[in-house]
Design a protein around this motif. Structure first.
Motif, PDB file in Angstrom:
ATOM      1  N   ILE A 182      -0.063 -13.237   2.516  1.00 20.48           N
ATOM      2  CA  ILE A 182       1.393 -13.251   2.407  1.00 20.48           C
ATOM      3  C   ILE A 182       1.833 -12.530   1.137  1.00 20.48           C
ATOM      4  CG2 ILE A 182       3.406 -14.766   2.138  1.00 20.48           C
ATOM      5  CD1 ILE A 182       1.673 -16.877   3.743  1.00 20.48           C
ATOM      6  N   GLU A 183       2.814 -11.627   1.288  1.00 20.46           N
ATOM      7  CA  GLU A 183       3.309 -10.870   0.144  1.00 20.46           C
ATOM      8  C   GLU A 183       4.624 -11.397  -0.405  1.00 20.46           C
ATOM      9  OE1 GLU A 183       3.305  -6.629   0.723  1.00 20.46           O
ATOM     10  OE2 GLU A 183       1.303  -6.670   1.615  1.00 20.46           O
ATOM     11  N   LYS A 184       5.434 -12.054   0.452  1.00 19.01           N
ATOM     12  CA  LYS A 184       6.762 -12.511   0.031  1.00 19.01           C
ATOM     13  C   LYS A 184       7.014 -13.925   0.537  1.00 19.01           C
ATOM     14  CE  LYS A 184       9.392  -8.201  -0.143  1.00 19.01           C
ATOM     15  NZ  LYS A 184       8.890  -7.084   0.632  1.00 19.01           N
ATOM     16  N   ILE A 185       7.692 -14.714  -0.295  1.00 15.57           N
ATOM     17  CA  ILE A 185       8.095 -16.059   0.094  1.00 15.57           C
ATOM     18  C   ILE A 185       9.385 -15.935   0.901  1.00 15.57           C
ATOM     19  CG2 ILE A 185       8.804 -18.335  -0.742  1.00 15.57           C
ATOM     20  CD1 ILE A 185       7.210 -17.635  -3.354  1.00 15.57           C
ATOM     21  N   ALA A 186       9.408 -16.498   2.099  1.00 18.66           N
ATOM     22  CA  ALA A 186      10.595 -16.390   2.958  1.00 18.66           C
ATOM     23  C   ALA A 186      10.606 -17.524   3.976  1.00 18.66           C
ATOM     24  CB  ALA A 186      10.586 -15.042   3.686  1.00 18.66           C
ATOM     25  N   GLY A 187      11.769 -17.734   4.591  1.00 22.71           N
ATOM     26  CA  GLY A 187      11.872 -18.639   5.733  1.00 22.71           C
ATOM     27  C   GLY A 187      11.835 -20.120   5.436  1.00 22.71           C
ATOM     28  N   ILE A 188      11.951 -20.505   4.154  1.00 26.50           N
ATOM     29  CA  ILE A 188      11.829 -21.938   3.836  1.00 26.50           C
ATOM     30  C   ILE A 188      13.142 -22.568   3.378  1.00 26.50           C
ATOM     31  CG2 ILE A 188       9.349 -21.906   3.359  1.00 26.50           C
ATOM     32  CD1 ILE A 188      10.059 -21.756   0.362  1.00 26.50           C
ATOM     33  N   SER A 189      14.225 -21.798   3.380  1.00 23.42           N
ATOM     34  CA  SER A 189      15.510 -22.294   2.854  1.00 23.42           C
ATOM     35  C   SER A 189      15.995 -23.569   3.524  1.00 23.42           C
ATOM     36  CB  SER A 189      16.577 -21.216   2.988  1.00 23.42           C
ATOM     37  OG  SER A 189      16.237 -20.156   2.128  1.00 23.42           O
ATOM     38  N   SER A 190      15.670 -23.750   4.800  1.00 24.06           N
ATOM     39  CA  SER A 190      16.175 -24.925   5.512  1.00 24.06           C
ATOM     40  C   SER A 190      15.272 -26.152   5.348  1.00 24.06           C
ATOM     41  CB  SER A 190      16.320 -24.595   6.993  1.00 24.06           C
ATOM     42  OG  SER A 190      15.049 -24.282   7.530  1.00 24.06           O
ATOM     43  N   LEU A 191      14.164 -26.025   4.630  1.00 20.58           N
ATOM     44  CA  LEU A 191      13.221 -27.149   4.489  1.00 20.58           C
ATOM     45  C   LEU A 191      13.656 -28.072   3.345  1.00 20.58           C
ATOM     46  CD1 LEU A 191       9.802 -25.329   5.045  1.00 20.58           C
ATOM     47  CD2 LEU A 191      11.419 -26.214   6.728  1.00 20.58           C
TER      48      LEU A 191
END
Length: 187
Positions: A61-70
């Motif tokens: 994984i290169e970028k942190i993404a997709g966790i805003s709703s957690l």
């Protein structure tokens, strides 16, 4: 070479491994050591509504993404990936308590300040070279446990000098590089 595993596929594998369980109800989810490795975090992660601990370590994984709703996320494990920055953590800044991000490629600490509740930061073996970057950790009011060994900044000085300087700059630390912080009464 085979295509990387997607988050959707990782979720499917997880549900196959845990028959009768819905990933939306899981509090501890591990997608580490996927083969082929996961290369992208995406919004499929929003399915993990009750997740408190998420591990995506040992992937690509290169970028942190997709966790805003957690909103329940407390521990995020991203060690042994190709991550270069703290960008993407904004959505969990008010809930995340532990970030395990050792063995990545982080050189700049930009964006770390959003982690207002962060108590534990394991970021050994990254690329931080300068005190000016290290100083951004002062923006984390709750930080008490820091693992920083293996960064060029750490490697550039004697261990005792490093410890004294780091403790001076982060007065709230209780643990540094796996050892309890001992302060002189005069500090």
């Amino acid at each position: 070479m085979s295509k990387p595993t997607t988050i959707k596929e990782a979720i499917k594998k997880w549900e196959e491994k845990h028959p009768g369980k819905n990933i939306a109800d899981a509090e501890d989810v591990g997608f580490q050591f996927q083969w082929p490795p996961i290369e992208k975090m995406d919004n499929s992660l929003s399915a993990l509504t009750k997740c408190r601990k998420l591990s995506l370590s040992t992937n690509m994984i290169e970028k942190i993404a997709g966790i805003s709703s957690l909103k329940n996320l407390r521990i995020l494990s991203l060690g042994r990936n190709y991550i270069k920055s703290f960008a993407g953590l904004e959505g969990v800044g008010d809930s995340l308590e532990e970030l395990w991000i050792s063995y990545n490629f982080i050189e700049k600490m930009k964006g770390v300040h959003v982690l207002k509740k962060l108590k534990v930061l394991y970021m050994s073996n990254n690329m931080v070279k300068e005190w000016s970057e290290f100083m951004k950790l002062q923006e984390l009011p709750s930080l008490e446990d820091l693992l920083f060994v293996g960064n060029p900044l750490y490697e550039s000085m004697e261990e005792s000098v490093w410890k004294n300087e780091a403790i001076k700059r982060l007065p709230n630390l209780k643990k540094l590089d796996g050892e309890p912080v001992v302060r002189d009464e005069g500090d």
